[in-house]
Design a protein around this motif. Structure first.
Motif, PDB file in Angstrom:
ATOM      1  N   VAL A   1      -3.290  -5.168   2.460  1.00 19.83           N
ATOM      2  CA  VAL A   1      -1.903  -5.045   1.977  1.00 19.83           C
ATOM      3  C   VAL A   1      -0.957  -5.690   2.983  1.00 19.83           C
ATOM      4  N   GLN A   2       0.204  -6.109   2.493  1.00 18.83           N
ATOM      5  CA  GLN A   2       1.169  -6.774   3.373  1.00 18.83           C
ATOM      6  C   GLN A   2       2.170  -5.784   3.956  1.00 18.83           C
ATOM      7  N   GLU A   3       2.281  -4.602   3.350  1.00 20.60           N
ATOM      8  CA  GLU A   3       3.252  -3.619   3.829  1.00 20.60           C
ATOM      9  C   GLU A   3       2.774  -2.236   3.395  1.00 20.60           C
ATOM     10  N   VAL A   4       3.143  -1.221   4.193  1.00 21.35           N
ATOM     11  CA  VAL A   4       2.725   0.143   3.862  1.00 21.35           C
ATOM     12  C   VAL A   4       3.953   1.006   3.604  1.00 21.35           C
ATOM     13  N   TRP A   5       3.919   1.763   2.500  1.00 23.16           N
ATOM     14  CA  TRP A   5       4.945   2.770   2.211  1.00 23.16           C
ATOM     15  C   TRP A   5       4.265   4.137   2.249  1.00 23.16           C
ATOM     16  N   ALA A   6       4.977   5.148   2.758  1.00 19.77           N
ATOM     17  CA  ALA A   6       4.396   6.496   2.822  1.00 19.77           C
ATOM     18  C   ALA A   6       5.270   7.473   2.046  1.00 19.77           C
ATOM     19  N   VAL A   7       4.620   8.430   1.375  1.00 21.03           N
ATOM     20  CA  VAL A   7       5.332   9.526   0.717  1.00 21.03           C
ATOM     21  C   VAL A   7       4.991  10.790   1.491  1.00 21.03           C
ATOM     22  N   CYS A   8       6.031  11.496   1.950  1.00 16.99           N
ATOM     23  CA  CYS A   8       5.817  12.693   2.754  1.00 16.99           C
ATOM     24  C   CYS A   8       6.551  13.876   2.135  1.00 16.99           C
ATOM     25  N   ALA A   9       6.078  15.086   2.458  1.00 17.13           N
ATOM     26  CA  ALA A   9       6.746  16.305   1.982  1.00 17.13           C
ATOM     27  C   ALA A   9       6.323  17.450   2.894  1.00 17.13           C
ATOM     28  N   ASP A  10       7.197  18.406   3.047  1.00 18.29           N
ATOM     29  CA  ASP A  10       6.931  19.554   3.895  1.00 18.29           C
ATOM     30  C   ASP A  10       5.573  20.198   3.539  1.00 18.29           C
ATOM     31  N   PRO A  11       4.759  20.552   4.544  1.00 21.11           N
ATOM     32  CA  PRO A  11       3.430  21.125   4.256  1.00 21.11           C
ATOM     33  C   PRO A  11       3.489  22.364   3.359  1.00 21.11           C
ATOM     34  N   GLN A  12       4.519  23.215   3.520  1.00 28.81           N
ATOM     35  CA  GLN A  12       4.596  24.421   2.681  1.00 28.81           C
ATOM     36  C   GLN A  12       4.752  24.058   1.203  1.00 28.81           C
ATOM     37  N   VAL A  13       5.549  23.022   0.948  1.00 27.80           N
ATOM     38  CA  VAL A  13       5.745  22.548  -0.429  1.00 27.80           C
ATOM     39  C   VAL A  13       4.408  22.044  -0.961  1.00 27.80           C
ATOM     40  N   ARG A  14       3.693  21.280  -0.131  1.00 31.90           N
ATOM     41  CA  ARG A  14       2.431  20.692  -0.589  1.00 31.90           C
ATOM     42  C   ARG A  14       1.382  21.773  -0.844  1.00 31.90           C
ATOM     43  N   ILE A  15       1.356  22.789   0.034  1.00 32.76           N
ATOM     44  CA  ILE A  15       0.383  23.881  -0.150  1.00 32.76           C
ATOM     45  C   ILE A  15       0.637  24.578  -1.494  1.00 32.76           C
ATOM     46  N   ARG A  16       1.916  24.828  -1.787  1.00 38.40           N
ATOM     47  CA  ARG A  16       2.248  25.481  -3.073  1.00 38.40           C
ATOM     48  C   ARG A  16       1.812  24.609  -4.248  1.00 38.40           C
TER      49      ARG A  16
ATOM     50  N   GLY B   1       0.847  -1.191   0.000  1.00 35.90           N
ATOM     51  CA  GLY B   1       0.000   0.000   0.000  1.00 35.90           C
ATOM     52  C   GLY B   1       0.875   1.231   0.000  1.00 35.90           C
ATOM     53  N   ILE B   2       0.603   2.156  -0.926  1.00 39.39           N
ATOM     54  CA  ILE B   2       1.374   3.398  -0.938  1.00 39.39           C
ATOM     55  C   ILE B   2       0.444   4.553  -0.580  1.00 39.39           C
ATOM     56  N   THR B   3       0.827   5.271   0.472  1.00 42.90           N
ATOM     57  CA  THR B   3      -0.051   6.311   0.976  1.00 42.90           C
ATOM     58  C   THR B   3       0.780   7.529   1.344  1.00 42.90           C
ATOM     59  N   GLY B   4       0.163   8.494   1.997  1.00 41.68           N
ATOM     60  CA  GLY B   4       0.899   9.696   2.389  1.00 41.68           C
ATOM     61  C   GLY B   4       0.011  10.912   2.247  1.00 41.68           C
ATOM     62  N   THR B   5       0.566  12.051   2.597  1.00 46.05           N
ATOM     63  CA  THR B   5      -0.224  13.279   2.644  1.00 46.05           C
ATOM     64  C   THR B   5      -0.571  13.780   1.237  1.00 46.05           C
ATOM     65  N   ILE B   6      -1.560  14.681   1.202  1.00 43.84           N
ATOM     66  CA  ILE B   6      -2.036  15.219  -0.078  1.00 43.84           C
ATOM     67  C   ILE B   6      -0.897  15.957  -0.800  1.00 43.84           C
TER      68      ILE B   6
END
Ligand SMILES: CC(C)(COP(=O)(O)OP(=O)(O)OC[C@H]1O[C@@H](n2cnc3c(N)ncnc32)[C@H](O)[C@@H]1O)[C@@H](O)C(=O)NCCC(=O)NCCS
Ligand SMILES: Nc1ncnc2c1ncn2[C@@H]1O[C@H](COP(=O)(O)OP(=O)(O)OP(=O)(O)O)[C@@H](O)[C@H]1O
Length: 212
Positions: free
Chosen positions: A133-148, A9-14
């Protein structure tokens, strides 16, 4: 008997870069991707879901000819109101999970050479998908970058983009539940290099030799 391949499973913030990571695995390594956003859009076209949604949110969420749910209108309601988003999730998630379960079974059958499958879902950890899912991966990034990124991509004001980021889990909530955390806030070559390292580790672990 054919053995099922692991499902990651690949997840993470917007706007952190989940699709960028998934697309790279698909293009570089031919890993099959099941995208819960796409499935989420498809289930809105199902009559039962449409009926439940109009019961919950009123017929104003339908488009001009009243035939389909207008995603922009529904998004305006739910992305600024956590209670409304929970209500939407409680209607759509059970159906999304059934459709993804069916798609996983089909993909296991159709793509036996794939070493593993990826299911991309922002709500993975807060839905029954986490047990599929057998395993979870997350993609993260600084909130300011994501807001832009959100402002640019969806043509939203800063206040609207901040509301979307704040109505959802933080990077920490994702990263502490993940076996692998991708840094989606830097440049893409660095992100792709991290994908290559993760893929190499998967191969060393012997993924692709089949799980029961
Ligand atoms: C609210 C809807 C109609 C808005 O559609 P629209 O096309 O305008 O936006 P889109 O689907 O591209 O989503 C925009 C962003 O919000 C994120 N998002 C979508 N649904 C959710 C949710 N339930 N919770 C948190 N974030 C969400 C997406 O990952 C994306 O980053 C649509 O997102 C929807 O029906 N969502 C509920 C289904 C769902 O839970 N999908 C995600 C499955 S994990
Ligand atoms: N490393 C990066 N550097 C610069 N821009 C990026 C990077 N990764 C992603 N982007 C851009 O940020 C936006 C969001 O990326 P992407 O769609 O991969 O994120 P996501 O997590 O899947 O988003 P969502 O939560 O909306 O599904 C896109 O416009 C994409 O082009």
């Amino acid at each position: 008997m054919r053995q099922n391949k692991p499902v990651i499973g690949i997840t993470g913030t917007i706007a952190a870069g989940k699709s960028t990571v998934s697309r790279y695995f698909r293009d570089a390594y031919r890993i099959p991707i099941l995208d819960a956003d796409v499935v989420g859009h498809e289930v809105l076209l199902e009559d039962g879901v449409k009926q439940e949604l109009t019961k919950a949110f009123g017929s104003d969420i339908l488009n001009a000819d009243q035939k389909q749910v207008d995603r922009r209108k529904l998004g305006k309601i739910v992305f600024t109101d956590a209670k409304a988003l929970n209500r939407l999730n409680s209607i759509t998630h059970p159906v999304i999970c059934i459709r993804i379960d069916e798609a996983i079974a089909k993909t296991q059958e159709a793509e036996p050479e794939a070493p593993f499958l990826l299911v991309e879902a922002i709500e993975l950890l807060r839905s029954p998908l986490k047990d599929m899912v057998q395993e979870v991966w997350a993609v993260c990034a600084d909130p300011q970058v994501r807001i832009r990124r959100i402002m640019k991509r969806q043509n939203l004001t800063e206040a609207e983009a901040v509301a979307r980021v704040q109505s959802q889990w933080s990077d920490e909530e994702y990263s502490r539940r993940a076996a692998v955390v991708f840094d989606g806030g830097g440049d893409t070559p660095a992100l792709y290099a991290q994908c290559d390292r993760v893929y190499a580790r998967m191969m060393e672990r012997g993924e692709g030799e089949g799980h029961g």
